[in-house]
Motif scaffolding. Structure first.
Motif, PDB file in Angstrom:
ATOM      1  N   MET A   1       0.844  -1.195   0.000  1.00 18.69           N
ATOM      2  CA  MET A   1       0.000   0.000   0.000  1.00 18.69           C
ATOM      3  C   MET A   1       0.877   1.243   0.000  1.00 18.69           C
ATOM      4  SD  MET A   1      -3.251   1.066   0.190  1.00 18.69           S
ATOM      5  CE  MET A   1      -4.277  -0.188   0.953  1.00 18.69           C
ATOM      6  N   GLN A   2       0.639   2.161  -0.965  1.00 16.82           N
ATOM      7  CA  GLN A   2       1.404   3.394  -1.001  1.00 16.82           C
ATOM      8  C   GLN A   2       1.014   4.270   0.184  1.00 16.82           C
ATOM      9  OE1 GLN A   2       0.341   4.777  -4.964  1.00 16.82           O
ATOM     10  NE2 GLN A   2       2.422   4.468  -5.620  1.00 16.82           N
ATOM     11  N   LYS A   4      -0.284   7.205   2.198  1.00 18.44           N
ATOM     12  CA  LYS A   4      -1.315   8.193   1.867  1.00 18.44           C
ATOM     13  C   LYS A   4      -1.253   9.370   2.849  1.00 18.44           C
ATOM     14  CE  LYS A   4      -3.763   5.739  -1.277  1.00 18.44           C
ATOM     15  NZ  LYS A   4      -3.019   4.503  -1.331  1.00 18.44           N
ATOM     16  N   LEU A  28     -17.811   3.982  -7.402  1.00 16.81           N
ATOM     17  CA  LEU A  28     -16.566   4.293  -6.698  1.00 16.81           C
ATOM     18  C   LEU A  28     -16.883   4.987  -5.376  1.00 16.81           C
ATOM     19  CD1 LEU A  28     -14.427   5.936  -9.553  1.00 16.81           C
ATOM     20  CD2 LEU A  28     -14.049   3.683  -8.541  1.00 16.81           C
ATOM     21  N   ARG A  35      -9.689  10.909  -6.650  1.00 11.66           N
ATOM     22  CA  ARG A  35      -8.368  10.453  -7.112  1.00 11.66           C
ATOM     23  C   ARG A  35      -8.392  10.220  -8.619  1.00 11.66           C
ATOM     24  NH1 ARG A  35      -6.445   5.534  -3.999  1.00 11.66           N
ATOM     25  NH2 ARG A  35      -4.416   6.196  -4.727  1.00 11.66           N
ATOM     26  N   GLN A  36      -9.504   9.663  -9.108  1.00 12.56           N
ATOM     27  CA  GLN A  36      -9.644   9.412 -10.539  1.00 12.56           C
ATOM     28  C   GLN A  36      -9.676  10.737 -11.307  1.00 12.56           C
ATOM     29  OE1 GLN A  36      -9.250   6.591 -11.604  1.00 12.56           O
ATOM     30  NE2 GLN A  36     -10.335   6.178 -13.482  1.00 12.56           N
ATOM     31  N   ARG A  39      -6.147  12.143 -11.566  1.00 14.87           N
ATOM     32  CA  ARG A  39      -5.353  11.447 -12.595  1.00 14.87           C
ATOM     33  C   ARG A  39      -5.725  11.935 -13.994  1.00 14.87           C
ATOM     34  NH1 ARG A  39      -7.304   6.428 -10.036  1.00 14.87           N
ATOM     35  NH2 ARG A  39      -5.802   5.918  -8.434  1.00 14.87           N
TER      36      ARG A  39
ATOM     37  N   MET B   1      -0.258  -1.137  -2.567  1.00 15.87           N
ATOM     38  CA  MET B   1       0.726  -2.179  -2.852  1.00 15.87           C
ATOM     39  C   MET B   1       2.111  -1.819  -2.315  1.00 15.87           C
ATOM     40  SD  MET B   1      -0.026  -3.615  -6.629  1.00 15.87           S
ATOM     41  CE  MET B   1      -1.531  -4.508  -6.989  1.00 15.87           C
ATOM     42  N   ASN B   2       2.838  -2.813  -1.904  1.00 18.42           N
ATOM     43  CA  ASN B   2       4.155  -2.597  -1.325  1.00 18.42           C
ATOM     44  C   ASN B   2       5.166  -2.178  -2.395  1.00 18.42           C
ATOM     45  OD1 ASN B   2       6.740  -2.989  -0.225  1.00 18.42           O
ATOM     46  ND2 ASN B   2       5.897  -4.425   1.273  1.00 18.42           N
ATOM     47  N   LEU B  79       0.151  10.139 -12.783  1.00 25.73           N
ATOM     48  CA  LEU B  79      -0.515   9.311 -11.773  1.00 25.73           C
ATOM     49  C   LEU B  79      -1.306   8.158 -12.368  1.00 25.73           C
ATOM     50  CD1 LEU B  79      -1.940  12.228  -9.596  1.00 25.73           C
ATOM     51  CD2 LEU B  79       0.043  10.797  -9.051  1.00 25.73           C
ATOM     52  N   ASN B 101      -7.042   5.376 -16.518  1.00 23.06           N
ATOM     53  CA  ASN B 101      -8.011   6.337 -17.059  1.00 23.06           C
ATOM     54  C   ASN B 101      -9.085   5.701 -17.943  1.00 23.06           C
ATOM     55  OD1 ASN B 101      -7.183   8.775 -15.969  1.00 23.06           O
ATOM     56  ND2 ASN B 101      -5.635   9.128 -17.533  1.00 23.06           N
ATOM     57  N   GLU B 152      -7.589  -2.461  -5.115  1.00 25.91           N
ATOM     58  CA  GLU B 152      -7.022  -1.427  -4.238  1.00 25.91           C
ATOM     59  C   GLU B 152      -7.556  -0.037  -4.591  1.00 25.91           C
ATOM     60  OE1 GLU B 152      -2.708  -1.696  -3.703  1.00 25.91           O
ATOM     61  OE2 GLU B 152      -2.645   0.479  -3.780  1.00 25.91           O
ATOM     62  N   GLY B 154     -10.437   0.606  -5.762  1.00 23.20           N
ATOM     63  CA  GLY B 154     -11.887   0.652  -5.629  1.00 23.20           C
ATOM     64  C   GLY B 154     -12.609   0.354  -6.926  1.00 23.20           C
TER      65      GLY B 154
END
Lengths: 70, 204
Positions: A1-2, A4, A28, A35-36, A39, B1-2, B79, B101, B152, B154
């Motif tokens: 997990m990044q 946050k 969502l 977040r979408q 981006r 994610m790691n 991103l 996207n 992750e 969603g």
């Protein structure tokens, strides 16, 4: 997990309603919608920075217009 | 994610034994270096062998023109784009770039965001065209990473991709994705999608 970071976001009633509607429509969470959106905004800006243009096309009406982003 | 990497397992194609590997959630200098130093020479070797034994060009690997260095540089800092790699025995075994996207096309998920797999390639020595393929399971491990990312973010496991003709049966039969037919707007490649339910079945 990044990792946050957390921020507080103040939205108007109309903005919150729009976020709610998009959240349902796109299946969502509200956070995921934002977040979408970030981006997509960044992707479009990067393409515009390269000199590309963004168009909206209505093929049924044979109408095509450039979308100008501020 | 790691960011540091997650353990995954591949299969030794010869012995059938499990081989420890790592899923790296970015394509970095090491992966590009491996692509230059190991993938390219192995691919040239494969192509030379296919020429010698008279395999028609139509059956050569369809990713010979892919340049992972430029594919990585194109999206630095954006991103919406993520890179993944599988490494084992100190060498990159597979690479994938995805785009966040995109939206679903299938009736049950039309307009809903999904993880779109733009490019997925396994190292030349893991491909069927190689004289003695080394590891199996690299493509599955990468596609699993795409589904995990979808969860992750969603997106409920939804993913989509256009498949090269040589990989169609893998996505359709091995991964259980829906075949939505030829996309005339994308080099006439066949488009596949995985629904949330299919993702659950795929992950087992």
């Amino acid at each position: 997990m990044q990792e946050k970071k957390t921020m507080t976001l103040n939205l108007s009633e109309a903005e919150m309603q729009t976020l709610d509607e998009l959240s349902v429509k796109k299946d969502l969470s509200k956070t995921a919608v934002l977040r979408q959106a970030l981006r997509l905004y960044q992707t479009i800006e990067a393409r515009l920075d390269l000199g590309h243009k963004l168009f909206i096309e209505d093929s049924a009406q044979n109408d095509k217009s450039e979308l100008m982003l501020l | 994610m790691n960011q540091g990497g997650l353990p995954v397992f591949l299969t030794d194609a010869l012995s059938g034994d499990g081989v420890p590997a790592t899923l790296v959630t970015q394509i970095g200098e090491q992966q590009i270096s491996d692509w230059h130093d190991y993938w390219r020479p192995a691919l040239e070797e494969t192509l030379a062998r296919l020429r010698v034994i008279g395999v028609p060009r139509a059956r050569w690997p369809q990713t010979t023109h892919w340049n992972w260095e430029s594919k990585t540089k194109q999206v630095v800092g954006l991103l919406a784009f993520r890179g993944f790699a599988i490494t084992s025995q100190g060498v990159t075994q597979g690479l994938m770039r995805v785009d966040l996207n995109h939206s679903g096309r299938q009736a049950t998920q039309i307009g809903k965001p999904l993880v779109y797999v733009e490019y997925l390639e396994v190292a030349p020595w893991n491909r069927a065209e190689f004289a003695k393929p080394r590891y199996r399971g690299v493509g599955t491990a990468l596609l699993t990473a795409a589904v995990d990312l979808s969860l992750e973010e969603g997106f409920h496991g939804r993913i989509g991709l256009h498949s090269l003709t040589q990989a169609e049966s893998f996505y359709r039969d091995a991964c259980g994705m829906s075949d939505l037919g030829i996309d005339e707007n994308y080099d006439n490649l066949r488009y596949f999608e995985m629904t949330s339910e299919q993702a659950t079945a795929f992950l087992g």
